[in-house]
Design a protein around this motif. Sequence first.
Motif, short mmCIF file in Angstrom:
data_model
loop_
_atom_site.label_atom_id
_atom_site.label_comp_id
_atom_site.label_asym_id
_atom_site.label_seq_id
_atom_site.Cartn_x
_atom_site.Cartn_y
_atom_site.Cartn_z
N ALA A 171 0.73 -1.20 0.13
CA ALA A 171 -0.06 0.17 -0.02
C ALA A 171 0.85 1.23 0.07
CB ALA A 171 -0.98 -0.06 1.32
N ALA A 172 1.89 1.18 0.68
CA ALA A 172 2.77 2.39 0.96
C ALA A 172 3.43 2.61 -0.48
CB ALA A 172 3.86 2.25 1.95
N MET A 173 3.96 1.68 -1.14
CA MET A 173 4.67 1.78 -2.26
C MET A 173 3.50 2.39 -3.38
SD MET A 173 6.59 -2.14 -2.21
CE MET A 173 7.23 -2.13 -3.76
N ALA A 221 17.74 4.49 0.96
CA ALA A 221 16.81 4.45 2.21
C ALA A 221 16.23 2.85 2.12
CB ALA A 221 15.88 5.40 2.02
N VAL A 222 15.48 2.39 3.12
CA VAL A 222 14.71 1.10 3.10
C VAL A 222 13.45 1.36 3.56
CG1 VAL A 222 14.90 -0.95 4.35
CG2 VAL A 222 17.06 0.33 4.11
N LEU A 223 12.64 0.64 2.92
CA LEU A 223 10.95 0.81 3.54
C LEU A 223 10.80 -0.65 3.86
CD1 LEU A 223 8.18 2.37 3.61
CD2 LEU A 223 7.71 1.18 1.30
N PHE A 224 10.21 -0.72 5.22
CA PHE A 224 10.24 -2.05 5.89
C PHE A 224 8.81 -2.12 6.51
CE2 PHE A 224 10.74 -4.76 9.94
CZ PHE A 224 11.59 -5.45 9.15
N GLY A 225 8.30 -3.57 6.48
CA GLY A 225 6.72 -3.82 6.65
C GLY A 225 6.79 -4.36 8.19
N ALA A 226 6.72 -5.55 8.50
CA ALA A 226 6.63 -5.93 9.70
C ALA A 226 7.26 -7.41 9.68
CB ALA A 226 5.27 -5.98 10.44
N THR A 227 7.79 -7.96 10.69
CA THR A 227 8.18 -9.40 10.78
C THR A 227 7.96 -9.84 12.21
OG1 THR A 227 10.63 -8.81 11.34
CG2 THR A 227 10.01 -9.22 8.73
N SER A 228 7.73 -11.27 12.24
CA SER A 228 7.30 -11.78 13.55
C SER A 228 9.01 -12.20 14.27
CB SER A 228 6.59 -13.09 13.30
OG SER A 228 6.86 -13.95 12.42
N THR A 229 8.81 -12.50 15.43
CA THR A 229 9.93 -12.68 16.13
C THR A 229 9.76 -13.89 17.06
OG1 THR A 229 11.15 -10.37 15.88
CG2 THR A 229 12.09 -12.19 17.60
N ALA A 255 2.07 2.64 7.42
CA ALA A 255 3.09 2.44 6.50
C ALA A 255 3.11 3.48 5.57
CB ALA A 255 2.77 1.08 5.73
N ILE A 256 1.77 4.07 5.03
CA ILE A 256 1.95 5.07 4.25
C ILE A 256 2.62 6.33 4.63
CG2 ILE A 256 0.29 6.62 2.86
CD1 ILE A 256 -1.48 4.25 2.73
N LEU A 257 2.38 6.77 6.12
CA LEU A 257 2.88 7.95 6.49
C LEU A 257 4.36 7.60 6.94
CD1 LEU A 257 0.26 9.06 9.27
CD2 LEU A 257 0.76 9.78 7.23
N SER A 258 4.67 6.20 6.91
CA SER A 258 6.30 6.00 7.14
C SER A 258 6.85 6.34 5.36
CB SER A 258 6.40 4.59 7.39
OG SER A 258 6.05 4.31 8.75
N GLY A 259 6.09 6.06 4.73
CA GLY A 259 6.39 6.23 3.12
C GLY A 259 6.76 7.86 3.19
N GLU A 307 -7.68 -1.87 0.73
CA GLU A 307 -7.65 -1.04 -0.52
C GLU A 307 -8.49 0.19 -0.67
OE1 GLU A 307 -5.94 -0.08 -4.14
OE2 GLU A 307 -5.18 -1.83 -2.69
N ASP A 308 -9.64 0.13 0.15
CA ASP A 308 -10.57 1.39 0.02
C ASP A 308 -9.74 2.43 0.43
OD1 ASP A 308 -12.58 -0.18 -1.01
OD2 ASP A 308 -13.15 -0.68 1.19
N VAL A 309 -8.89 2.14 1.54
CA VAL A 309 -8.07 3.31 2.23
C VAL A 309 -6.90 3.85 1.03
CG1 VAL A 309 -6.76 4.04 4.20
CG2 VAL A 309 -8.57 2.69 4.42
N VAL A 310 -6.15 2.76 0.47
CA VAL A 310 -5.37 3.14 -0.29
C VAL A 310 -5.87 4.15 -1.49
CG1 VAL A 310 -3.82 2.38 -2.00
CG2 VAL A 310 -3.92 1.14 0.06
N GLU A 311 -7.06 3.69 -2.11
CA GLU A 311 -7.61 4.36 -3.13
C GLU A 311 -8.06 5.69 -2.56
OE1 GLU A 311 -10.78 1.87 -4.80
OE2 GLU A 311 -9.25 0.36 -5.48
N GLY A 312 -8.63 5.65 -1.55
CA GLY A 312 -9.05 7.03 -1.16
C GLY A 312 -8.03 8.07 -0.86
N ILE A 313 -6.85 7.90 -0.23
CA ILE A 313 -5.71 8.51 -0.07
C ILE A 313 -5.04 8.80 -1.57
CG2 ILE A 313 -3.65 8.50 0.77
CD1 ILE A 313 -4.38 6.86 3.04
#
Length: 347
Positions: free
Chosen positions: A19-21, A63-71, A267-271, A309-315
């Motif tokens: 979404a951020a990309m 730069a790096v764009l990172f999502g989330a990973t489990s530990t 994630a979008i605001l991190s972008g 996807e609704d949020v992505v399209e709206g933004i």
Amino acid sequence: MYRVAVIKGDGIGIEVTEAAMEVINTVTDKIEFVEFEGGFEIFKRYRVPIREEDLEEIKKMDAVLFGATSTPFDVPNYKSLIITLRKELDLYANLRIIPDLWNEREIYIVRENSEGLYSGVYRSTDERTIDFRVITREGAERIARFAINLAKEKGKKITFVHKANVLMGDKFFRKIVLSLAEREGVEVREKIIDSFTIELVRNPWSQGIILTENLFGDILSDLAAIHAKSIGIVPSGNYGDDIALFEPIHGTAPDIAGKGIANPIGAILSGAMLLDYLNLNGQIIWEAVKSYVRKGNLTPDLGGTAMTEDVVEGIIGEIEYRIDPWEWDEVWVDEIRINFIPTLFTK
């Protein structure tokens, strides 16, 4: 053209990073995304959370764009991917911005990102394990300078949160912070960590730039997320001298992964923070997100029923309006067409 490494991770990390990309690509065509794998699945194959050759390539990126990973807790020798990246890329400063998107205000938390109890230095026997809380002059000075520069940029004071009445490391940290701030003419207000948690709940918006060490910053930023209405909208940046990494502060949320209802705003605001770091106008994303959330149609974590996807399209719609408002020269209200001259937005 800037080259940005992308590590989507797992769980909802994949969904929100994509979404951020998508949003970033709406704003600029000056970024080339290069994807890398990392996390527990890579560890199972290679016994490391990220391959050495990939890490060397990432160091060459802008730069790096990172999502989330489990530990996982119970896997011997597994080290968190994000902690590995912070260490290997020397990302010593963590800035977490807790936004009130409805009322034009933010909480800024500057967290030392490489030392403290997260330094990875420990000693363990069958009878005792000791995690060493490491604070060095270099580490304290550079995070203090980061906070001081941010305070100057935003025209704010620093609220320095510590436990110097008990911990020797914080006494050492305190001397360095106060000395540098005095030299730079930046006001510092001191707070003790335990009592400050109450203040952060009751009076969050007048704290200026909150500066603290690693563990305290981790806890305070998660606590402060209650003022954003959802941890799903909180972005962050991890900064070094040569590269920076941007990520939402939420986790992988396996309970909702794949359902299409993850909140992508963090994630979008991190972008947006990534674009600001590259001087590519992340502000247009901030303004678009604020405008979108005030209109509603939010994801379930914010009390709505919208899909990711609704949020992505709206933004994206809000961004496109700001990029070329003249294309939006008419609206329909109750089936009556109203022509108008739109407000022009300065990029």
